[in-house]
Structures are given as C-alpha cells and as structure tokens.
Design a protein around this motif. Structure first.
Motif, PDB file in Angstrom:
ATOM      1  N   ALA A 114       7.746  -4.405  -6.155  1.00  0.00           N
ATOM      2  CA  ALA A 114       8.204  -4.267  -7.878  1.00  0.00           C
ATOM      3  C   ALA A 114       9.552  -4.674  -7.916  1.00  0.00           C
ATOM      4  O   ALA A 114       9.567  -5.295  -8.892  1.00  0.00           O
ATOM      5  CB  ALA A 114       7.890  -2.689  -7.953  1.00  0.00           C
ATOM      6  N   GLU A 115      10.278  -4.437  -7.203  1.00  0.00           N
ATOM      7  CA  GLU A 115      11.710  -4.925  -7.140  1.00  0.00           C
ATOM      8  C   GLU A 115      11.615  -6.660  -7.120  1.00  0.00           C
ATOM      9  O   GLU A 115      12.334  -7.268  -8.136  1.00  0.00           O
ATOM     10  CB  GLU A 115      12.538  -4.564  -6.222  1.00  0.00           C
ATOM     11  N   VAL A 122      11.761 -11.833 -11.045  1.00  0.00           N
ATOM     12  CA  VAL A 122      11.300 -13.071 -11.560  1.00  0.00           C
ATOM     13  C   VAL A 122      10.540 -12.830 -12.962  1.00  0.00           C
ATOM     14  O   VAL A 122       9.864 -13.833 -13.617  1.00  0.00           O
ATOM     15  CB  VAL A 122      10.477 -13.953 -10.495  1.00  0.00           C
ATOM     16  N   ALA A 123       9.710 -11.666 -13.156  1.00  0.00           N
ATOM     17  CA  ALA A 123       8.673 -11.553 -14.190  1.00  0.00           C
ATOM     18  C   ALA A 123       9.384 -11.392 -15.738  1.00  0.00           C
ATOM     19  O   ALA A 123       8.695 -11.713 -16.473  1.00  0.00           O
ATOM     20  CB  ALA A 123       8.401 -10.168 -14.078  1.00  0.00           C
ATOM     21  N   ILE A 182       0.951  -1.042  -0.046  1.00  0.00           N
ATOM     22  CA  ILE A 182       0.088  -0.022  -0.091  1.00  0.00           C
ATOM     23  C   ILE A 182       0.933   1.178   0.000  1.00  0.00           C
ATOM     24  O   ILE A 182       0.566   2.206  -0.816  1.00  0.00           O
ATOM     25  CB  ILE A 182      -1.113   0.055   1.088  1.00  0.00           C
ATOM     26  N   GLY A 183       1.714   1.385   0.936  1.00  0.00           N
ATOM     27  CA  GLY A 183       2.550   2.477   0.985  1.00  0.00           C
ATOM     28  C   GLY A 183       3.668   2.433  -0.232  1.00  0.00           C
ATOM     29  O   GLY A 183       3.903   1.387  -0.703  1.00  0.00           O
ATOM     30  N   ASP A 184       4.412   3.612  -0.545  1.00  0.00           N
ATOM     31  CA  ASP A 184       5.061   3.810  -1.677  1.00  0.00           C
ATOM     32  C   ASP A 184       6.609   3.075  -1.542  1.00  0.00           C
ATOM     33  O   ASP A 184       7.131   2.392  -2.250  1.00  0.00           O
ATOM     34  CB  ASP A 184       5.418   5.161  -2.048  1.00  0.00           C
ATOM     35  N   ARG A 185       6.999   2.917  -0.185  1.00  0.00           N
ATOM     36  CA  ARG A 185       8.161   2.153   0.137  1.00  0.00           C
ATOM     37  C   ARG A 185       7.991   0.683  -0.096  1.00  0.00           C
ATOM     38  O   ARG A 185       8.703  -0.401  -0.603  1.00  0.00           O
ATOM     39  CB  ARG A 185       8.558   2.308   1.624  1.00  0.00           C
ATOM     40  N   ALA A 186       6.862   0.235   0.219  1.00  0.00           N
ATOM     41  CA  ALA A 186       6.222  -1.254   0.240  1.00  0.00           C
ATOM     42  C   ALA A 186       6.153  -1.774  -1.359  1.00  0.00           C
ATOM     43  O   ALA A 186       6.719  -2.764  -1.862  1.00  0.00           O
ATOM     44  CB  ALA A 186       5.088  -1.466   0.716  1.00  0.00           C
ATOM     45  N   VAL A 187       5.597  -0.820  -2.229  1.00  0.00           N
ATOM     46  CA  VAL A 187       5.314  -1.054  -3.531  1.00  0.00           C
ATOM     47  C   VAL A 187       6.556  -1.147  -4.244  1.00  0.00           C
ATOM     48  O   VAL A 187       6.845  -1.933  -5.054  1.00  0.00           O
ATOM     49  CB  VAL A 187       4.428   0.117  -4.268  1.00  0.00           C
ATOM     50  N   ARG A 228       7.916  -3.277 -16.372  1.00  0.00           N
ATOM     51  CA  ARG A 228       8.329  -4.653 -16.137  1.00  0.00           C
ATOM     52  C   ARG A 228       6.970  -5.633 -16.042  1.00  0.00           C
ATOM     53  O   ARG A 228       6.842  -6.784 -15.719  1.00  0.00           O
ATOM     54  CB  ARG A 228       8.683  -4.792 -14.684  1.00  0.00           C
ATOM     55  N   SER A 229       5.859  -5.070 -16.579  1.00  0.00           N
ATOM     56  CA  SER A 229       4.564  -5.661 -16.870  1.00  0.00           C
ATOM     57  C   SER A 229       3.948  -6.205 -15.804  1.00  0.00           C
ATOM     58  O   SER A 229       3.240  -7.211 -15.657  1.00  0.00           O
ATOM     59  CB  SER A 229       4.677  -6.907 -17.934  1.00  0.00           C
ATOM     60  N   ILE A 230       4.290  -5.396 -14.420  1.00  0.00           N
ATOM     61  CA  ILE A 230       3.628  -6.018 -13.101  1.00  0.00           C
ATOM     62  C   ILE A 230       2.399  -5.343 -13.152  1.00  0.00           C
ATOM     63  O   ILE A 230       1.980  -4.108 -13.404  1.00  0.00           O
ATOM     64  CB  ILE A 230       4.507  -5.389 -12.100  1.00  0.00           C
TER      65      ILE A 230
END
Ligand SMILES: [Zn+2]
Length: 509
Positions: free
Chosen positions: A333-334, A339-340, A324-329, A367-369
């Motif tokens: 995403a990393e 693996v994506a 939810i928070g930008d740090r967690a996103v 990254r097409s996430i």
C-alpha cells in the motif's frame, strides 16, 4: 456476423426482456416479443438472469492447463493416495523425464506433517520429480531432482533440512522458482494448455480472464497468446499481467505489439511481495500463532518494491502486487500509494489483501488502491485460525468491510488454486461456507465483484448492460434475484457470449 437474440430473460430482477446483439454490440434491450427476421440465432432464456459477462480478475490459466496434464494431487488425504498418483505420473513419463505435479496440502494429511523426499524416492528412482503444494509457494523434490538441480549443498531457509541436517526435499519461494525455470516448455504446449482452460471457463460463464503469465514460462505463454490471437483462435478476452522478468523480453522482441487487439492486451505488471499463509511464507506484522519463530518472508525491501511499482507506472502499466500478510499489504500500500496520487488513475491494486485490519483498509481506501479478492479461499482455509489465532483471523478476508469502506474489490479464483467458477465464488462471498460472520456479502455485492468492480479494476469500466455496449454477456439457467445464498452454487450457466458470439450455449433454439 449473425445476430443473437436472447429471449425471455430476467434483468435486474425483472422478467420478460429480450436482448438483441449484432456485430459484437448490444443493439436493443426491450420487452417486445416480435418475431425476429431471418439470420438470427435465438437463445431461449426461459426467465434466466442475464448479466454483463463475468470476469475473473486473477487466474493462472497456463498453470491450470499444465496441471490438467500433470500429477493432480488435489484432494489427497494420506501418503498412500499421494504415492499412487505420483506412480501413475511416472508411468506416463519416459525414464529421466521431469515429472511435475501440484495441489497437495499437508493440512489434510494425518498428523499434518510436510511430506519428505524419502516418502517418494523408492517410486521415482529414475525421474526428477517436483510436486508443489496447493499454494504454489513450496514444493517437494525427490532425491533425483535434488541431484539433477545441484541442490545438495544448498543452505538457507528456502531449503528445508531435518534434525540431522539433511535436506527433506521441501523447497520454498525462490528455490522453487529456480526449479520451474528448468522444466521443459514450448509455445505449442502452452497454447494447448490455454485452450483446454478457455473451453472450461466459457462453460462456467466467464467472458474475460485477467491472466497472470508465469515467471518461468512467460516467453512461451506470451508467444502462445500472440499466436492464438493472430489465428483468431481465442474465444474469451484476456487482460494479461506479466512478471518483472518479462519487461526486457517484451521491449526486445516487440511481442507486446502483437498482443493488442479486441481480445487480448497486456494490462499490467504482477509483483510478488510475499508468499502464502498455508506455507507460512506470507509476511505478518506479528509472528504466526502456530510458529512463534516466524513472521513469514518479504520478498523485497521497501526500496526494491517501490522501484518495481514505479517501473510499471512509468510505462503506463497497472501495478498489481501480491500481498497476503498484513506486513506485506502495508508495504504494498505504501509503494502503490506513492505513485497512485489522489485518484489512482492506473488503478494499481493489491492481489489478495488477505489479512486486512482496519488501519490497512483505511489506508487503501484513502489512496484509492484497489483489491482483488478470492472468496473461495474463505471456505478452503480451514487452518487459518491456527496460523493467525482467534483475534487476527477476524480481519482475514473482510470482504464486506472492504466494500463498505470504499475499496473497489474484484473477485477471482486464483485458478488453479480454486475452481474457476464465478458462481461458486459468489456463493462463497455470500455464505462464507456457512460460518457465522458479519462479512457476508449481499447478492448485489457478490455480483459486483465479478462484473462492475472487475471491469473497473481491469480498465474496461465503460462496458455494461446497455444498448451500444459490447455484447459480453452471461446467461444463467434461472432467475437468481432473491435466491437463498446456499442455493446459488446449484445455478448453471445457459450461455456465455463474447463479442456477440456464443462461446457456450445450451439454449440455442
Ligand atoms: Zn495467483
């Protein structure tokens, strides 16, 4: 199997279609009005819009079912109302039995202070009580439950203490999970909970639920799903997301094999990277505007999160990470990006992706996430500007920018946090509750969240509204092409068809 003919419906804004379904598939879509031969169930649409079945891409039906039979604290705006509902719950319970509830929000109370155990101890001397906040990431315990759980001497930020060093009764995140792990559960109860929600979801036009099973009740919930599937008692389709804790259980029991059929299968692994904005446990890059001492809580190190994501990917599962928070996103995403590959074939996705500045939108798109969003959060989170400040809040739920930049986003309720209604979700995505915003979606975009994008995000992308496709359809009571966004919330569902069978219908002739 009896055929179903939907007469006089509107498709893509054009009226006068009829759609014939047989043996679970759409057989014919045309403008002919020839009378069908016998043995056909006819649904008169009277011009109502017909769509491929609406999908909720993230909900907790077992928790919602549990909520329906526990203390519902949603909508309470003061301690008197709160206490009255708890008293009613205690009166229904035996002495010593756990009483659980959920749905309170301190932001709605005068003074906006968190409730404390002292405010409920006098009404609950004999029963341990756990009452979780609307977000599900923090809860209030009474003194009896603190005693039963052995929490009296616990320390750490997950056990809130007041100025005198006494436990207030508020517990967070992992401490709360420990509480839920001790509540009594059974597969029978879980099955009944699911069926009560399934009926409601069908009435609201949903044909498929991306069902998150809980960390504490996954055994009973998976057993319930397998049992209902085996007895032919499920009417909707389920794509199941399990917690990391369930992997060993699935391997050891082989229950995963019982959960593969036309209606239900295990899609992915659900991983929590952080908490919620409401509880100030969402992990932010910069401190909370209304609590400069806190940037929230990341649940895993980068390495731990990557390991979990890889364990999903290597099993062929879709990894879905709550962030939810930008740090967690950014962390999610990393980990997913690693693996994506270039095209993210397993369709790994981020659940919520709520605070999403431009750099993170670009990172996800590159990254097409994928993302799963909850439009009704926009209209509920009236306190968001307090948490984030005027500047950051502009990047909260930036739905239109996400779609414009190429992120495949699907819509969901996160029920029981919000209503299961996909129509209300679309209304929220289009109106943002009447706020002045450049992030409002068009009708086509709002629909894509619950149809095209949702199918794509759940591995069903071959389906749709065409001859030969599975007959999963949602029929509305009016033609919504060109509808004023504010009126969308008034639109009803005439029929919901899953695998060619009406699971809900008002229009049967
Ligand atoms: Zn959720």
């Amino acid at each position: 199997m009896k055929g179903v003919l939907i007469r006089d419906c509107s498709i893509g804004g054009k009226t006068g279609y009829q759609v014939y379904c047989q043996d679970g598939r759409i057989v014919r879509i045309d403008e002919a009005s020839a009378a069908p031969s016998g043995g056909v169930e006819i649904i008169d649409a009277n011009g109502g819009s017909l769509f491929p079945g609406f999908i909720d891409s993230h909900c907790h039906p077992f928790e919602y079912g549990w909520l329906k039979r526990s203390v519902d604290l949603r909508g309470t705006t003061n301690m008197t109302a709160f206490r009255l509902r708890v008293v009613a719950g205690i009166q229904r319970a035996e002495p010593g039995e756990w009483v659980s509830g959920m749905g309170w929000d301190q932001e709605a109370f005068p003074g906006k202070g968190m409730p404390t155990r002292k405010e409920i101890d006098d009404i609950s001397p004999k029963n341990p009580v756990v009452l979780s906040r609307v977000c599900g990431h923090i809860a209030l315990l009474n003194s009896r439950s603190i005693e039963v759980l052995g929490f009296t001497n616990r320390t750490g930020e997950e056990y809130e203490r007041d100025g005198n060093g006494e436990l207030t009764g508020i517990v967070k995140e992992r401490a709360l999970e420990e509480v839920y792990g001790k509540l009594p559960r059974s597969a029978e109860r879980s099955a009944a909970d699911l069926q009560s929600v399934e009926a409601e979801a069908g009435r609201l036009g949903l044909t498929t639920l991306h069902c998150i099973v809980s960390r504490d009740g996954f055994r009973e919930e998976l057993e319930a799903l397998a049992g209902l599937a085996a007895s032919g008692s499920l009417s909707l389709r389920y794509r199941v997301y399990v917690p990391p804790e369930a992997i060993d259980y699935i391997d050891a029991t082989g229950i995963g094999k019982k959960l593969v059929g036309p209606l239900v299968w295990i899609n992915g692994l659900k991983i929590y990277a952080d908490g919620s904005l409401g509880a100030r446990t969402a992990a932010l890059r910069e401190p909370y505007s209304d609590d400069p001492s806190s940037t929230g809580i990341l649940r895993y190190t980068d390495e731990q999160l990557s390991e979990l994501v890889e364990s999903a990917d290597s099993r062929g599962l879709q990894a879905v990470v709550h962030a939810i928070g930008d740090r967690a996103v950014e962390q999610a995403a990393e980990a997913l990006g690693r693996v994506a590959g270039a095209h993210n074939p397993r369709r790994h996705r981020i659940e919520h992706a709520s605070l999403l500045p431009k750099d993170l939108r670009s990172k996800m798109a590159r990254r097409s996430i994928r993302a799963t969003v909850q439009p009704l959060f926009i209209t509920s989170d009236s306190w968001a500007v307090d948490r984030l400040g005027e500047e950051r809040v502009r990047n909260l739920y930036p739905l239109k920018s996400m779609l414009a930049e190429g992120i495949v986003a699907s819509g969901s309720s996160d029920s029981p946090i919000e209503s299961l209604s996909p129509i209300l979700g679309m209304w929220a995505a289009m109106t943002r509750g009447g706020a002045d915003s450049h992030e409002k979606l068009s009708l086509e975009q709002a629909l894509s969240l619950y149809t095209t994008n949702a199918r794509s995000n759940g591995l069903d992308s071959a389906e749709g509204m065409s001859e030969g496709a599975p007959a999963n359809l949602t029929l509305l009571d009016s033609d919504i092409s060109g509808i004023h966004p504010a009126l969308l919330r008034k639109v009803g569902v005439l029929a919901t068809i899953v695998g060619g069978t009406p699971v809900h219908s008002y229009g049967t002739a």
